[in-house]
Design an enzyme around this catalytic site. Structure first.
Site, PDB file in Angstrom:
ATOM      1  N   LYS A   1       0.842  -1.196   0.000  1.00 51.90           N
ATOM      2  CA  LYS A   1       0.000   0.000   0.000  1.00 51.90           C
ATOM      3  C   LYS A   1       0.878   1.247   0.000  1.00 51.90           C
ATOM      4  CE  LYS A   1      -3.773   2.251   2.510  1.00 51.90           C
ATOM      5  NZ  LYS A   1      -4.674   2.191   3.673  1.00 51.90           N
TER       6      LYS A   1
ATOM      7  N   SER B   1      -9.245   2.192   2.422  1.00 47.36           N
ATOM      8  CA  SER B   1      -8.362   2.930   1.531  1.00 47.36           C
ATOM      9  C   SER B   1      -7.301   2.057   0.871  1.00 47.36           C
ATOM     10  CB  SER B   1      -7.674   4.049   2.317  1.00 47.36           C
ATOM     11  OG  SER B   1      -6.920   3.525   3.393  1.00 47.36           O
TER      12      SER B   1
ATOM     13  N   SER C   1      -9.833  -0.018   6.640  1.00 42.37           N
ATOM     14  CA  SER C   1      -9.244   0.138   5.314  1.00 42.37           C
ATOM     15  C   SER C   1      -8.560  -1.095   4.744  1.00 42.37           C
ATOM     16  CB  SER C   1      -8.260   1.308   5.307  1.00 42.37           C
ATOM     17  OG  SER C   1      -8.952   2.522   5.415  1.00 42.37           O
TER      18      SER C   1
END
Length: 516
Positions: free
Chosen positions: A110, A185, A209
């Site tokens: 990420k 996210s 997330s």
């Protein structure tokens, strides 16, 4: 010695400049201070001496940093045809150790987590062009175990959205239906795993997330116990809610990655207990749940769409085939979980990300100085580039601070102890708790004509079950329970803090039942 004495005589610019009297006058007015005649001049003198002494000294000393052990080249920004569903921000190829538990496995990271020499945007133009000079601790551990990192996956704008449209490079698309949200996210990580671009990925979770995109993409996403996996080298949002964790296509791979990245980070992350011991999670996966009691949290089902309720309830009942007793349990405090999380997250995000320029204060451990410098410049010079969700948290956080101070944050943290106790008490009777991960299946991505309220609801409206466990720190995993209209529905399994093995075991048992 002579050279040193000679250098001491040369002019050297100060690291920090002494404030002028006019600047001190303005600061005093802002703080509501009344200064007597001549007082500002004396304060100025003392500040100047401290800046020229202590502050200059720490500026001149060489600070410790995080190791970068494996060679790499920066890589490249992929063209659209090489970036299915816009899962990737940057691609690279970093080979780890020649042997290890993760040899032959590939990883996406990420884009809120530092990988030295590889550009990092965190979904926002205010960070565009930044290249980290460190490897986050989880990166070093993956590479030490023989893993191969293939790039940085797209995240939401500063990670502040549970949907997948706020990234400044464009929306990340759901692989099941490209008109729908992939979740956020950590949407890029979930999509890259589902598409088979990588075997596993690292995600981050402060309100859900990891679990939101894992649920909507139909993969396994795991938010470990708070403190089990070091957050060192990743961009914090709210320190008491920050988690990094594994995302994979199956439970065994999630458990394998957790084995590698978990454990105390000596001298770098004070958020972890020093006596932390990491089990060999993969060796504990046998698919048997004899003698287990599993509680279906009634308040976790309330407010969810009927298809999410029925699919998860039916999936959970299947665990009885592995030997478990499955029954409903009421945890009334869960109803207030999202409300308790909200001030912690809103005010904590403002204080840590904006006021604390991406690092915050008040914890012992490593601070990412280069990213702090980049964010400080970005917030001052490029604030107009912030997303709508970040504008919301900036103004909301500033308003609360200005009018009410931090009393709501303090009250929420106090109530969080009560919420934690409520889950702990339920987990004295039950081995794990179960509920739908999200209240509904993946929604459509916003169109150009959507109103701002519609966009904000799309970004932040799905957190009722995921967010509470970020504030309490309990381990929580999502895996696919079934499909509704061709879209995955996630089942969330929650366990006692630091009993992550039980959560993985329950998920593995369900996964094995699907193969029979």
């Amino acid at each position: 010695m002579a050279d040193k004495q000679g250098q001491d005589c040369l002019y050297k610019a100060q690291a920090a400049q002494t404030p002028s009297i006019s600047e001190l006058t303005e600061l005093a007015q802002e703080l509501g201070l009344h200064c007597k005649d001549g007082e500002l001049e004396h304060l100025q003198d003392h500040m100047g001496e401290t800046l020229a002494g202590s502050y200059q000294t720490i500026s001149d000393l060489v600070a410790p940093t995080l190791p970068v052990k494996y060679p790499r080249v920066p890589g490249y920004r992929p063209e659209p045809e090489d970036n299915q569903c816009n899962a990737w921000y940057w691609k690279c190829n970093i080979e780890g150790a020649p042997e290890g538990k993760l040899k032959g496995k590939t990883f996406g990271i990420k884009d809120n987590t530092c990988v030295a020499g590889v550009p990092m945007m965190n979904g926002s133009k205010i960070m565009e062009g930044f290249v980290p000079d460190i490897d986050a601790t989880v990166i070093t551990r993956i590479l030490d175990a023989g893993g191969r990192i293939l790039g940085k996956t797209n995240s939401e704008h500063m990670c502040f959205s549970g949907s997948s449209w706020t990234n400044d490079t464009g929306p990340t698309l759901n692989p099941h239906d490209k008109s729908r949200s992939a979740g956020g996210s950590s949407g890029g990580s979930a999509v890259a795993v589902y598409n088979g671009d990588v075997d596993m990925a690292i995600g981050g979770d402060q309100g859900g997330s990891i679990r939101i995109p894992a649920s909507w993409c139909g993969i396994v996403g795991y938010k470990p116990t708070w403190g089990l996996v070091p957050y060192t080298g990743a961009l914090p949002i709210e320190i008491t809610c920050d988690h990094l964790g594994p995302m994979a296509r199956n439970v065994r791979d999630c458990a394998l990655l957790l084995e590698v990245i978990a454990g105390y980070d000596e001298g770098r992350d004070s958020r972890q207990p020093r006596d932390l011991e990491v089990p060999k999670y993969t060796e504990l996966l046998d698919g048997k749940l004899e003698g287990w009691k599993i509680g279906l949290v009634t308040e976790g089902f309330t407010g969810c769409d009927s298809d999410a309720q029925s699919i998860v309830r039916e999936a959970a009942q299947q665990l009885s085939k592995a030997g478990a007793q499955v029954e409903d349990v009421s945890v009334p405090m869960h109803t207030h979980g999202f409300a308790i999380w909200s001030p912690i997250f809103i005010e904590g995000t403002y204080q840590c990300m904006v006021r604390g320029v991406g690092a915050g204060y008040h914890y012992k451990g490593y601070y990412g100085e280069s990213v702090m410098t980049k964010l400080s410049h970005g917030y001052k010079m490029e604030a107009k580039q912030l997303s709508e969700t970040m504008k919301l948290v900036c103004m909301f956080g500033k308003y609360i601070e200005k009018v009410y101070g931090n009393r709501f944050y303090g009250r929420a943290q106090n109530l969080n102890m009560k919420l934690t106790k409520a889950y702990d008490e339920a987990l004295l009777k039950y081995d794990v708790l179960v509920m739908p991960t999200l209240p509904y299946k993946a929604p459509l991505l916003p169109k150009k004509d959507c109103t701002l309220p519609e966009r904000l609801k799309n970004a932040l409206g799905m957190l009722k079950n995921t967010a509470p466990f970020d504030s309490t720190g309990h381990p929580a995993l999502t895996l696919n329970a079934g499909y509704s209209e061709g879209l995955p529905i996630g089942m969330m399994i929650v366990g006692k803090q630091f009993e992550d093995a039980k959560v993985l075991q329950a998920a593995f048992a369900f996964e094995q039942l699907q193969k029979k």
